[in-house]
Design a protein around this motif. Structure first.
Motif, PDB file in Angstrom:
ATOM      1  N   ALA A 129       0.857  -1.192   0.000  1.00  0.00           N
ATOM      2  CA  ALA A 129       0.000   0.000   0.000  1.00  0.00           C
ATOM      3  C   ALA A 129       0.889   1.237   0.000  1.00  0.00           C
ATOM      4  CB  ALA A 129      -0.913  -0.009   1.225  1.00  0.00           C
ATOM      5  N   TRP A 130       0.871   1.992  -1.082  1.00  0.00           N
ATOM      6  CA  TRP A 130       1.711   3.179  -1.234  1.00  0.00           C
ATOM      7  C   TRP A 130       0.933   4.451  -0.920  1.00  0.00           C
ATOM      8  CZ3 TRP A 130       6.853   3.223  -3.311  1.00  0.00           C
ATOM      9  CH2 TRP A 130       7.339   1.958  -3.695  1.00  0.00           C
ATOM     10  N   THR A 131       1.585   5.397  -0.250  1.00  0.00           N
ATOM     11  CA  THR A 131       0.993   6.712  -0.037  1.00  0.00           C
ATOM     12  C   THR A 131       1.413   7.675  -1.144  1.00  0.00           C
ATOM     13  OG1 THR A 131       2.858   7.589   1.261  1.00  0.00           O
ATOM     14  CG2 THR A 131       1.157   6.337   2.459  1.00  0.00           C
ATOM     15  N   GLY A 132       2.504   7.360  -1.834  1.00  0.00           N
ATOM     16  CA  GLY A 132       3.057   8.250  -2.853  1.00  0.00           C
ATOM     17  C   GLY A 132       4.048   9.249  -2.306  1.00  0.00           C
ATOM     18  N   LEU A 157       7.464  10.669  -4.641  1.00  0.00           N
ATOM     19  CA  LEU A 157       8.449   9.813  -3.986  1.00  0.00           C
ATOM     20  C   LEU A 157       9.789  10.530  -3.853  1.00  0.00           C
ATOM     21  CD1 LEU A 157       7.840   6.395  -5.835  1.00  0.00           C
ATOM     22  CD2 LEU A 157       6.916   7.127  -3.613  1.00  0.00           C
ATOM     23  N   ALA A 158      10.462  10.320  -2.721  1.00  0.00           N
ATOM     24  CA  ALA A 158      11.832  10.807  -2.526  1.00  0.00           C
ATOM     25  C   ALA A 158      12.757   9.630  -2.816  1.00  0.00           C
ATOM     26  CB  ALA A 158      12.026  11.310  -1.102  1.00  0.00           C
ATOM     27  N   ASP A 203      11.608   3.948   3.642  1.00  0.00           N
ATOM     28  CA  ASP A 203      10.351   3.204   3.715  1.00  0.00           C
ATOM     29  C   ASP A 203      10.372   1.985   2.813  1.00  0.00           C
ATOM     30  OD1 ASP A 203       8.928   5.223   5.364  1.00  0.00           O
ATOM     31  OD2 ASP A 203       9.153   6.470   3.572  1.00  0.00           O
ATOM     32  N   VAL A 204      11.009   2.124   1.657  1.00  0.00           N
ATOM     33  CA  VAL A 204      11.052   1.060   0.657  1.00  0.00           C
ATOM     34  C   VAL A 204      12.460   0.960   0.090  1.00  0.00           C
ATOM     35  CG1 VAL A 204      10.127   0.194  -1.527  1.00  0.00           C
ATOM     36  CG2 VAL A 204       8.627   1.453   0.044  1.00  0.00           C
ATOM     37  N   GLY A 205      12.934  -0.276  -0.050  1.00  0.00           N
ATOM     38  CA  GLY A 205      14.200  -0.533  -0.732  1.00  0.00           C
ATOM     39  C   GLY A 205      13.941  -1.438  -1.916  1.00  0.00           C
TER      40      GLY A 205
END
Length: 241
Positions: A129-132, A157-158, A203-205
């Motif tokens: 689930a992505w917030t963007g 996204l950063a 948050d994500v790799g």
């Protein structure tokens, strides 16, 4: 010690088989997600403008493979504007041009770049689930996939792109400049070096065509915050699981 449930789902036109197994490792509270180009995805549950102008510029018509991306990306939860599609195609054109002098990718036809690079990278949007607004780090970015492709699809996204090969890192910087993207960080370093500085910040790799699943987990998990997700693209994953 954590024992998250690892779920393997094979995506495609036929109803997918589901395999569940237990994966026990002292990896903190970050979870692992594996997205595979052949449409196999393994995931562990995580804790989970247009610019104003006096006149509107005319957008060039996208070629068929890139125009089709709008509909093909919709099942992944993506809504892409004409501007975004145009940026993807411009990126592909630059990749094809530079690939004649720099070995960046074996995928060189526009239709293949659209599907095997862009659409394949965007499968990451289907596994969590992505917030963007996530902070994303992409290890072994190569020509910018999946990291830069994710950023083009979700501008909020950063993104940090890590690529140890200098010519590839320079190409990604050139691509960002050509596309007018100024907020993507490119690190011409090894993942282990970046991890010493950025431990627990993302948050994500992501990692695509980087190494074995074990190596990918070792690279990515130190970089993730508690509750973060590691996403890896694998062609064959059963033996490594």
């Amino acid at each position: 010690m954590l024992s998250p449930t690892l779920i393997v789902i094979e995506l495609g036109l036929k109803p997918p088989p589901v395999i569940e197994t237990s994966w026990t490792a002292a990896i903190g509270a970050a979870s692992a997600v594996v997205a595979i180009p052949n449409r196999t995805i393994a995931s562990a549950p995580s804790a989970s403008r247009r610019p104003r102008a006096d006149t509107i510029p005319t957008m060039p018509a996208a070629s068929a493979p890139f125009a089709a991306l709008t509909g093909e990306a919709a099942p992944l939860g993506l809504t892409l504007s004409a501007e975004q599609i145009a940026s993807c195609e411009r990126y592909a054109d630059l990749l094809i041009e530079r690939n004649t002098s720099i070995n960046l990718t074996a995928i060189t036809l526009p239709a293949d770049i659209a599907h095997k690079h862009f659409l394949d990278s965007w499968t990451a949007f289907a596994v969590r689930a992505w917030t963007g607004r996530e902070c994303v780090i992409d290890i072994g970015s190569g020509a910018g996939f999946p990291g830069l492709a994710l950023r083009l699809a979700r501008p909020g996204l950063a993104v940090t792109l890590v690529e140890s090969v200098g010519k590839k890192a320079r190409f990604v910087q050139e691509a960002c400049a050509a596309l007018g993207i100024t907020d993507v960080e490119v690190r011409n370093e090894r993942a282990e070096t970046v991890a010493q500085e950025r431990r627990g910040r993302y948050d994500v790799g992501t990692a695509r065509a980087v190494g074995t699943l074990g190596q990918v987990i070792e690279y990515l998990l130190p970089l993730l915050r508690v509750g973060g997700d590691a996403i890896a693209w694998k062609g064959r994953v059963s033996d490594e699981l």
